[in-house]
Design an enzyme around this catalytic site. Sequence first.
Site, PDB file in Angstrom:
ATOM      1  CG  ASP A 332      -0.155   0.177   2.545  1.00 29.28           C
ATOM      2  OD1 ASP A 332       1.086   0.235   2.516  1.00 29.28           O
ATOM      3  OD2 ASP A 332      -0.808   0.267   3.598  1.00 29.28           O
ATOM      4  CG  ASP A 334       1.507   3.118   4.778  1.00 24.55           C
ATOM      5  OD1 ASP A 334       0.446   2.661   5.210  1.00 24.55           O
ATOM      6  OD2 ASP A 334       2.421   2.406   4.288  1.00 24.55           O
ATOM      7  CG  ASP A 422      -3.276   2.302   5.168  1.00 17.00           C
ATOM      8  OD1 ASP A 422      -4.410   2.050   4.720  1.00 17.00           O
ATOM      9  OD2 ASP A 422      -2.496   1.442   5.621  1.00 17.00           O
TER      10      ASP A 422
END
Length: 498
Positions: A332, A334, A422
């Site tokens: 992902d 962040d 995120d």
Amino acid sequence: MLHAPVVGPRPKKRSKPEEAGVSRRQEAKFKDVRIFLVERKMGRSRRSFLTQLARSKGFIVEDALSDTVTHVVSEDSQSSSLWAWLKGRSLTDLSAVKVLDVSWFTDSMREGRPVPVETKHLIQDILPEAPKPAPVNKVSQYACQRRTTTENNNRIFTDAFEVLAEHYEFNDLQGRCLAFRRAASVLKSLPWAVRCVEATQDLPCLGEHTTAIMKEILQHGRSFEVEKILSDERCRTLKLFTSVFGVGPKTAEKWHRRGLRSFSDVLAEPGIQLNRMQQSGFLHYGDISRAVSRAEARAVGNIIDEAVHVITPNAILALTGGFRRGKEFGHDVDFIVTTAELGKEKSLLINIIDILKKQGLLLFSDYQASTFDISKLPSHRFEAMDHFAKCFLILRLEASLVEGGLQRAEGDSRDWRAVRVDLVSPPVDRYAYTLLGWTGSRMFERDLRRFARMERQMLLDNHALYDKTKKEFLTATTEKDIFDHLGLEYIEPWQRNA
Ligand code: CTP
Ligand code: MN
Ligand code: MN
């Protein structure tokens, strides 16, 4: 023991020391020298005999050890016990006193005057052993005291350990799971490849089991124990299920117990209620299980940057997580987003989500409002979620925005892909703690907290650092401040891949 004939044979008869001393005492000739004879080891009768002898030659011999004494004479060859005894006598300045072997005394008796003190007469204090300088390559048991880059010289072992760690995690054996993760973390920090297990004997966190696995790999090129786990149907299924966004070990276990073995089993099972996150997880499975590249992460950064600057000119945006640690790929991307105006961060994420939605880029969003309480002490736990506002997103990323193009599956002709993102939004005065907490790695974070608690009596989490001894919170505006508070050498983000 004293053998010198000069002091004569030991008295055969016990004479009363005071009487004898007084009767033979001479006028003091050497006023600068005040002797005290230590009775320990010397014995009482010998001490009184030597006292009389000295006094008869004009020496001053004190009966009690006080600050007036200049020369302490002992027959005790065990200097450590003598010094321990002396230190317990509460003299004002022990360093002003000469602590001498009885040989100085006998020499002085022979000469009829106090002889100059020589090194051979001194009974020296044994200094506490200086702490041994750590050998250059001594490896700390704490990941936060190791420098671990993305270059892993021991991947054959650490990959195997990760399989075992996951296996124990699935079987709810957290202790064993952690043991293998720790061992892997230590090996990752080594600037050299392990070629024989003997080379690892001074390393921390390696036990019998991990060593046995390493031996197996060194001898056979693979570990049979690891292969057994990899071919284990239950383990494979749990790993498959947990690879779906929103599916944890508990849910995976539940599905497995129902006899489900594949995604189509799960999706066809009538009684199964997938939550929103899991639905998106299945929907975008191909994309979000494929690694995100650094170029893609940069493109996502541009999208978020544009959105926050529409909301406020005082926005602060920082890339964190694995990409901040210098990883080339991540699962992902962040970010920390906040604003320089304290309090204004409260509506920030909601507004960003709103903008992304209007742009048609939001494929999924799970927003969690802040439950941060400034007065609360940091968590005692080594692994605890923070309480800041955050959101877990899936964004649509256009190929045109990515330098060098998208990470695409073979045969995929779409001009976009889904990416997990995120965002966390702390108040700006918590920025340094959040940055340190979200940069990871997880093992690095875990050990920072463990080090703080075990070695410094401090509590650290993503919100704050609390000194339990001083009973106060410690402020920090940079990560460096936090390392300083902890008395740790600064470790660069790219050295935190523990
Ligand atoms: N983190 C956290 N609280 C969360 C989620 C993550 O404190 N709710 C922290 C983790 O401790 C980790 C960092 O944020 O240190 C990044 O988490 P994650 O994205 O899961 O891991 P990465 O190290 O970025 O690895 P990857 O490259 O695979 O994304
Ligand atoms: Mn990440
Ligand atoms: Mn993450």
